[in-house]
Design a protein around this motif. Structure first.
Motif, short mmCIF file in Angstrom:
data_model
loop_
_atom_site.label_atom_id
_atom_site.label_comp_id
_atom_site.label_asym_id
_atom_site.label_seq_id
_atom_site.Cartn_x
_atom_site.Cartn_y
_atom_site.Cartn_z
N HIS A 146 15.80 -37.10 15.45
CA HIS A 146 14.57 -37.20 16.23
C HIS A 146 14.90 -38.06 17.70
CE1 HIS A 146 12.31 -34.87 13.57
NE2 HIS A 146 12.68 -35.50 12.65
N CYS A 188 17.75 -38.35 19.09
CA CYS A 188 18.43 -37.74 20.29
C CYS A 188 17.45 -36.54 20.79
CB CYS A 188 19.52 -36.88 19.53
SG CYS A 188 20.85 -37.73 19.38
N ARG A 189 16.77 -35.74 20.10
CA ARG A 189 15.64 -34.85 20.78
C ARG A 189 15.10 -35.68 21.77
NH1 ARG A 189 14.32 -31.55 15.23
NH2 ARG A 189 15.97 -30.35 15.21
N THR A 190 14.26 -36.81 21.39
CA THR A 190 13.48 -37.64 22.22
C THR A 190 14.26 -37.70 23.63
OG1 THR A 190 12.16 -38.47 20.18
CG2 THR A 190 12.11 -39.41 22.51
N TYR A 191 15.40 -38.25 23.50
CA TYR A 191 16.00 -38.66 24.55
C TYR A 191 16.32 -37.46 25.68
CZ TYR A 191 20.35 -39.87 27.36
OH TYR A 191 20.99 -40.01 28.32
N ILE A 192 16.64 -36.43 25.08
CA ILE A 192 16.70 -35.14 25.72
C ILE A 192 15.76 -34.71 26.32
CG2 ILE A 192 17.71 -32.77 25.47
CD1 ILE A 192 19.47 -33.84 23.27
N GLY A 193 14.47 -34.62 25.42
CA GLY A 193 13.52 -34.13 26.00
C GLY A 193 12.77 -34.90 27.15
N GLN A 194 13.08 -36.18 27.26
CA GLN A 194 12.23 -37.16 28.35
C GLN A 194 13.22 -36.79 29.55
OE1 GLN A 194 12.53 -41.16 26.61
NE2 GLN A 194 10.65 -40.94 25.37
N ASN A 195 12.52 -36.90 30.58
CA ASN A 195 12.90 -36.72 32.17
C ASN A 195 13.89 -35.70 32.04
OD1 ASN A 195 11.36 -39.08 33.12
ND2 ASN A 195 12.85 -40.39 32.15
N ALA A 196 13.51 -34.51 31.68
CA ALA A 196 14.45 -33.44 31.36
C ALA A 196 15.38 -33.10 32.51
CB ALA A 196 13.60 -32.06 30.87
#
Length: 173
Positions: free
Chosen positions: A105, A107-115
């Motif tokens: 979760h 990692c997903r949050t990191y990837i999803g922020q400021n795409a």
């Protein structure tokens, strides 16, 4: 599952007697490193199962003795808090409830922020890391960081155990 069924409260005195016998067996024999030497290669060994890999190779799967596996679970339960202090935050899979899910979760949050910003995510998958570690080093670290487990771990890893594949017996070293 058989042990769980046999130790159900609904079975009364028989289940209590079995629980007491198992408790004594694990505390006085297995976790104290007192499994008789002649039984150690079998108790700490396992049966091998060969599964086919997609590339045509073979993946050996070892299935250990049920009682030895239960002893390992007892050790990990006793060591839960210590494992967190030893391994967290580098290792989330040991002693951290839902640790792997938390990492996913994050990692997903990191990837999803400021795409639209530049990011790098590296996933590393080590192949069979356990067999690349020397047993003497494992024993040294257990003795240093978890001396209460040392008798059990020493008896399990100081000498080779048997891996049974059909009628063939291999040594696990």
């Amino acid at each position: 599952q058989h042990l769980k069924d046999l130790t159900e409260n609904s079975l009364g005195d028989a289940s209590k007697a079995l629980l007491e016998a198992l408790s004594s067996f694990f505390n006085e024999i297995v976790l104290s490193g007192n499994v008789p030497d002649g039984l150690c290669p079998i108790f700490y060994g396992g049966s091998l199962l060969a599964l086919s890999k997609p590339d045509g190779g073979v993946r050996p799967i070892a299935i250990g003795c049920t009682l030895r596996r239960l002893a390992g679970k007892i050790c990990m339960r006793r060591m839960k808090d210590k494992c967190v202090s030893l391994f967290y935050p580098s290792q989330l899979g040991v002693g951290t409830p839902l640790g792997a899910e938390i990492a996913i979760h994050c990692c997903r949050t990191y990837i999803g922020q400021n795409a639209h910003s530049n990011k790098v995510v590296l996933k590393v998958d080590f192949s069979n890391a356990f067999n690349s570690v020397r047993r003497d080093k494992i024993l040294q670290n257990v003795k240093k960081y978890s001396p209460e487990l040392f008798p059990f771990v020493y008896q399990a890893y100081a000498k080779p155990s048997f891996l049974q594949f059909g009628d063939k017996k291999l040594l696990s070293r």
